[in-house]
Design an enzyme around this catalytic site. Structure first.
Site, mmCIF file in Angstrom:
data_model
loop_
_atom_site.group_PDB
_atom_site.id
_atom_site.type_symbol
_atom_site.label_atom_id
_atom_site.label_comp_id
_atom_site.label_asym_id
_atom_site.label_seq_id
_atom_site.Cartn_x
_atom_site.Cartn_y
_atom_site.Cartn_z
ATOM 1 N N ASN A 147 0.837 -1.194 0.000
ATOM 2 C CA ASN A 147 0.000 0.000 0.000
ATOM 3 C C ASN A 147 0.875 1.247 0.000
ATOM 4 O OD1 ASN A 147 -0.445 1.936 2.520
ATOM 5 N ND2 ASN A 147 0.177 -0.063 3.338
ATOM 6 N N PHE A 168 -1.691 8.077 4.360
ATOM 7 C CA PHE A 168 -2.492 8.650 5.453
ATOM 8 C C PHE A 168 -3.763 9.321 4.931
ATOM 9 C CE2 PHE A 168 1.200 9.412 8.735
ATOM 10 C CZ PHE A 168 1.320 8.043 8.901
ATOM 11 N N SER A 187 5.480 4.909 8.936
ATOM 12 C CA SER A 187 4.906 4.660 7.618
ATOM 13 C C SER A 187 5.905 5.087 6.549
ATOM 14 C CB SER A 187 3.607 5.444 7.427
ATOM 15 O OG SER A 187 3.188 5.379 6.077
ATOM 16 N N ASN A 235 5.078 5.856 3.585
ATOM 17 C CA ASN A 235 4.324 6.545 2.538
ATOM 18 C C ASN A 235 4.139 8.039 2.770
ATOM 19 O OD1 ASN A 235 3.881 4.086 1.119
ATOM 20 N ND2 ASN A 235 2.327 3.560 2.625
ATOM 21 N N THR A 236 4.715 8.568 3.840
ATOM 22 C CA THR A 236 4.749 10.009 4.071
ATOM 23 C C THR A 236 6.215 10.429 4.051
ATOM 24 O OG1 THR A 236 2.719 10.024 5.388
ATOM 25 C CG2 THR A 236 4.225 11.866 5.702
ATOM 26 N N LYS A 247 4.797 3.160 17.180
ATOM 27 C CA LYS A 247 4.854 2.146 16.127
ATOM 28 C C LYS A 247 6.117 2.350 15.301
ATOM 29 C CE LYS A 247 1.992 -0.337 12.840
ATOM 30 N NZ LYS A 247 0.609 -0.535 12.363
ATOM 31 N N ASN A 289 5.607 -1.833 11.569
ATOM 32 C CA ASN A 289 4.868 -1.324 10.425
ATOM 33 C C ASN A 289 5.250 -2.133 9.172
ATOM 34 O OD1 ASN A 289 3.342 0.522 8.746
ATOM 35 N ND2 ASN A 289 3.777 2.129 10.235
#
Length: 342
Positions: free
Chosen positions: A110, A114, A174, A176-177, A216, A245
């Protein structure tokens, strides 16, 4: 039953299937059927972080970002449900497509970014929920907030969710940021955790209600990096670690269709990397509660995660592939172990 539903859902785009499945689960909950799907409801209570968990199996953040499906998911027999990641302002996330299945590996990639409706929406949904179990709320920063000002977003979310969460999870891992994982180490992490801990204690005193803080972390860390994270967690009085994560590594899925997609990889390929981080954390922090997440797709996998050092476990990709019956399977496997039957 779920295998048939999955075969139909997997014909759809992954993100659309996700929405259809959650809507169907909401309907099942309204009809009083959701509890039967999970075959959960097994009591295996444990107290950690000052909270009583009815069992040791939870739902990981990311599946219900806005707490829109909290009642339905809570009815499946989870011991706790973690919602989010939520940010101060609503944001659309990354362009679609951004969610990809790798069924040969029991994995998902993915790059959602967010996507969420903002912290006010989530708080209202939690407030209106009838779910009475343990709720974790996972908080992050908006994409447009510079990393050097990330603490402002985390503090804003903490203040908003404190009254509605049983624990707050700080997502600094994450992939993805952009720049988010820079917050995991050294001075960045100490400053962030120090500020959050100070504010959390102030909110606890003001409300007379203690809300633990969990952090996390990522699986893509060396032994030395895990040691640095452990040092910061201990120095700042963090109540728990969530390990881990998603991973940016593609070693375990190289050559598979879809493996080249950018984003975080979850599911079976992250099972061992997350276990490695859990073991390293446990060696350095023998008393710290650890929530183990990553690649749990069977009761045996849940047991192995606990043997690595996790006190609680969370499901995500395995839940997508195996369905609600996985909840009860994992709960019973862990219960049997604690009762001396495994």
């Amino acid at each position: 039953m779920y295998s048939l539903a999955r075969s139909l859902l997997f014909r759809l785009d992954a993100e659309k299937a996700h929405g259809v499945a959650l809507s169907a689960l909401d309907m099942a909950q309204r009809l009083g059927l959701a509890a039967h799907l999970g075959k959960g409801g097994v009591e295996d209570p444990v107290t950690l972080m000052g909270l009583r968990f009815p069992n040791r199996v939870g739902l990981a953040a990311g599946l219900d970002k806005n707490a829109d499906h909290l009642d339905a998911l809570g009815a499946l027999g989870f011991g706790f449900v973690e919602v989010g990641t939520v940010t101060p302002k609503p944001q659309d996330g990354n362009p679609r497509p951004r969610l990809f299945r790798l069924p040969e590996a029991g994995a998902i990639i993915n790059r959602m970014g967010f996507n969420n409706a903002g912290v006010d929406h989530l708080v209202e949904r939690v407030r209106r929920s009838r779910y009475t179990g343990v709720i974790g709320i996972n908080i992050g920063k908006n994409l447009t907030t510079p990393v050097e000002r990330a603490v402002d977003d985390y503090l804003y979310c903490l203040r908003k969710v404190h009254a509605h969460a049983d624990y707050v999870a700080v997502n600094i891992s994450s992939p993805n940021t952009p720049g988010l994982r820079n917050l995991q180490f050294g001075e960045h992490l100490d400053q962030l955790l120090g500020s959050l801990r100070e504010e959390s204690l102030a909110l606890d005193r003001a409300t007379g209600r203690r809300v633990p803080l969990a952090v996390k972390i990522a699986p893509d860390m060396s032994e030395a990096e895990v040691a640095l994270v452990a040092q910061s967690l201990e120095a700042n009085g963090v109540d728990a670690a969530i390990a881990t994560n998603t991973t940016v590594s593609r070693d375990a899925v190289e050559g598979l269709p879809g493996a080249e997609e950018q984003g975080g990889l979850s599911g079976r390929p992250v099972f061992e990397p997350s276990n490695t981080v859990i073991r390293a954390l446990r060696r350095r922090l023998p008393d710290l509660p650890i929530i183990g997440v990553g690649g749990i797709d069977s009761g045996a996998a849940a047991l192995e995660k606990q043997e690595a050092g996790a006190d609680l476990v969370q499901l995500y990709s395995g839940f997508i592939y195996r369905g609600p019956a996985l909840v009860g399977e994992c709960v019973r496997a862990l219960q049997a172990r604690h009762m001396g039957g495994a």
